[in-house]
Design a protein around this motif. Structure first.
Motif, PDB file in Angstrom:
ATOM      1  N   ASP A   1       4.531  -4.666  -9.067  1.00  0.00           N
ATOM      2  CA  ASP A   1       4.195  -4.521 -10.486  1.00  0.00           C
ATOM      3  C   ASP A   1       2.743  -4.904 -10.747  1.00  0.00           C
ATOM      4  N   THR A   2       2.301  -5.998 -10.139  1.00  0.00           N
ATOM      5  CA  THR A   2       0.921  -6.425 -10.334  1.00  0.00           C
ATOM      6  C   THR A   2      -0.047  -5.461  -9.660  1.00  0.00           C
ATOM      7  N   GLY A   3       0.304  -5.025  -8.448  1.00  0.00           N
ATOM      8  CA  GLY A   3      -0.530  -4.044  -7.771  1.00  0.00           C
ATOM      9  C   GLY A   3      -0.660  -2.757  -8.569  1.00  0.00           C
ATOM     10  N   GLU A   4       0.440  -2.334  -9.197  1.00  0.00           N
ATOM     11  CA  GLU A   4       0.404  -1.130 -10.030  1.00  0.00           C
ATOM     12  C   GLU A   4      -0.526  -1.315 -11.225  1.00  0.00           C
TER      13      GLU A   4
ATOM     14  N   VAL B   1       0.833  -1.206   0.000  1.00  0.00           N
ATOM     15  CA  VAL B   1       0.000   0.000   0.000  1.00  0.00           C
ATOM     16  C   VAL B   1       0.867   1.254   0.000  1.00  0.00           C
ATOM     17  N   ARG B   2       1.915   1.255   0.808  1.00  0.00           N
ATOM     18  CA  ARG B   2       2.814   2.418   0.833  1.00  0.00           C
ATOM     19  C   ARG B   2       3.435   2.657  -0.532  1.00  0.00           C
ATOM     20  N   LYS B   3       3.877   1.591  -1.191  1.00  0.00           N
ATOM     21  CA  LYS B   3       4.505   1.733  -2.506  1.00  0.00           C
ATOM     22  C   LYS B   3       3.512   2.260  -3.540  1.00  0.00           C
ATOM     23  N   LEU B   4       2.311   1.702  -3.557  1.00  0.00           N
ATOM     24  CA  LEU B   4       1.321   2.122  -4.551  1.00  0.00           C
ATOM     25  C   LEU B   4       0.890   3.571  -4.345  1.00  0.00           C
ATOM     26  N   ALA B   5       0.922   4.020  -3.111  1.00  0.00           N
ATOM     27  CA  ALA B   5       0.510   5.394  -2.823  1.00  0.00           C
ATOM     28  C   ALA B   5       1.600   6.407  -3.149  1.00  0.00           C
ATOM     29  N   THR B   6       2.843   5.949  -3.332  1.00  0.00           N
ATOM     30  CA  THR B   6       3.959   6.879  -3.540  1.00  0.00           C
ATOM     31  C   THR B   6       4.668   6.681  -4.873  1.00  0.00           C
ATOM     32  N   LEU B   7       4.244   5.714  -5.674  1.00  0.00           N
ATOM     33  CA  LEU B   7       4.852   5.523  -6.984  1.00  0.00           C
ATOM     34  C   LEU B   7       4.746   6.792  -7.820  1.00  0.00           C
ATOM     35  N   ARG B   8       5.836   7.143  -8.479  1.00  0.00           N
ATOM     36  CA  ARG B   8       5.831   8.326  -9.330  1.00  0.00           C
ATOM     37  C   ARG B   8       5.746   7.892 -10.787  1.00  0.00           C
ATOM     38  N   ARG B   9       4.570   8.070 -11.339  1.00  0.00           N
ATOM     39  CA  ARG B   9       4.315   7.740 -12.737  1.00  0.00           C
ATOM     40  C   ARG B   9       3.460   8.861 -13.329  1.00  0.00           C
ATOM     41  N   PRO B  10       3.603   9.166 -14.618  1.00  0.00           N
ATOM     42  CA  PRO B  10       2.743  10.184 -15.230  1.00  0.00           C
ATOM     43  C   PRO B  10       1.255   9.880 -15.045  1.00  0.00           C
ATOM     44  N   ALA B  11       0.893   8.597 -15.069  1.00  0.00           N
ATOM     45  CA  ALA B  11      -0.512   8.219 -14.928  1.00  0.00           C
ATOM     46  C   ALA B  11      -1.069   8.515 -13.543  1.00  0.00           C
ATOM     47  N   PHE B  12      -0.172   8.673 -12.564  1.00  0.00           N
ATOM     48  CA  PHE B  12      -0.609   8.942 -11.197  1.00  0.00           C
ATOM     49  C   PHE B  12      -0.513  10.425 -10.830  1.00  0.00           C
ATOM     50  N   ALA B  13      -0.018  11.235 -11.734  1.00  0.00           N
ATOM     51  CA  ALA B  13       0.320  12.613 -11.381  1.00  0.00           C
ATOM     52  C   ALA B  13      -0.874  13.407 -10.870  1.00  0.00           C
ATOM     53  N   ASP B  14      -2.056  13.189 -11.438  1.00  0.00           N
ATOM     54  CA  ASP B  14      -3.228  13.966 -11.045  1.00  0.00           C
ATOM     55  C   ASP B  14      -4.264  13.119 -10.316  1.00  0.00           C
TER      56      ASP B  14
END
Length: 222
Positions: free
Chosen positions: A196-199, A31-44
């Motif tokens: 990777d799967t969670g993402e 959960v911590r990783k998915l909430a902090t991943l930096r990807r363009p798709a997550f930017a907004d």
């Protein structure tokens, strides 16, 4: 306030802490990783992480509080299935609760159902898309109709209830994850593979939530 249709969806991502028989719960780190991943798709896309203590009282208290505070458009929940070596995308919540296994607060429930006389509740057709997204990541993933009788199933039930309340989240999903490899010789899934799967699941959840919000906006204008 509610998220306005057309704005970026807000996703509440949850996991669980340790519980009897599982002193380490991989969903905490996931959960911590998915909430902090930096990807363009997550930017907004606001991603709100939360870890539940493994007690019925915690779920009943904190889930409504989180929804009222953050107004998520979707709930993406993870839990540990220690005896299953693959990822399970749950499709429904059973109206069942274990009277044998106490929660982490040593509470044992006194009845075998969550709501007397009710049928199982389905998450919805979006679980099939989440399953395909997870499968495309290359992981061993299965679709599941049995979320058990413990806190994972209980949270699933309460989350589906929340989606049926006016102003509540539009979508909810629950994913069971396995125990992870502790060394490179293990055949278990690694932490990176799980991330990777969670993402992949999260990206698909965001996409579907956007579509749901857009469709709701169109319907309101008709």
């Amino acid at each position: 306030m509610l998220n306005h249709p057309g704005t970026s969806p807000r996703i509440l991502i949850t996991g669980f802490g340790p519980f009897p028989g599982a002193p380490v719960n991989p969903t905490q780190a996931l959960v911590r990783k998915l909430a902090t991943l930096r990807r363009p798709a997550f930017a907004d896309t606001p991603r709100i992480p939360h870890i539940f203590d493994v007690t019925y009282a915690t779920v009943d208290r904190e889930l409504p509080e989180l929804i009222a505070r953050h107004h998520p458009d979707a709930l993406l929940m993870f839990g540990l299935a220690a005896r299953t070596p693959y990822i399970r995308v749950e499709t429904r919540a059973r109206n069942a609760v274990s009277m044998l296994w106490p929660d982490a607060g040593h509470t044992t429930v006194r009845r075998a159902s969550i709501v007397p006389g009710a049928d199982a509740q389905m998450f919805g057709p979006h679980t099939a898309r989440l399953f395909r997204a997870a499968l495309a990541s290359g992981a061993d993933v299965r679709s599941s109709r049995d979320a058990g009788r413990y806190l994972c199933n209980y949270l699933s039930w309460r989350s589906i209830e929340a989606t049926r309340v006016h102003g509540g989240p539009r979508l909810a999903a629950f994913v069971h994850v396995p125990l992870l490899a502790q060394d490179t010789a293990s055949r278990r899934m690694t932490s990176d593979e799980l991330t990777d799967t969670g993402e992949a699941i999260l990206l698909e959840m965001i996409r579907m939530t956007r579509v749901t919000l857009r469709d709701a906006a169109r319907s309101s204008r008709v």
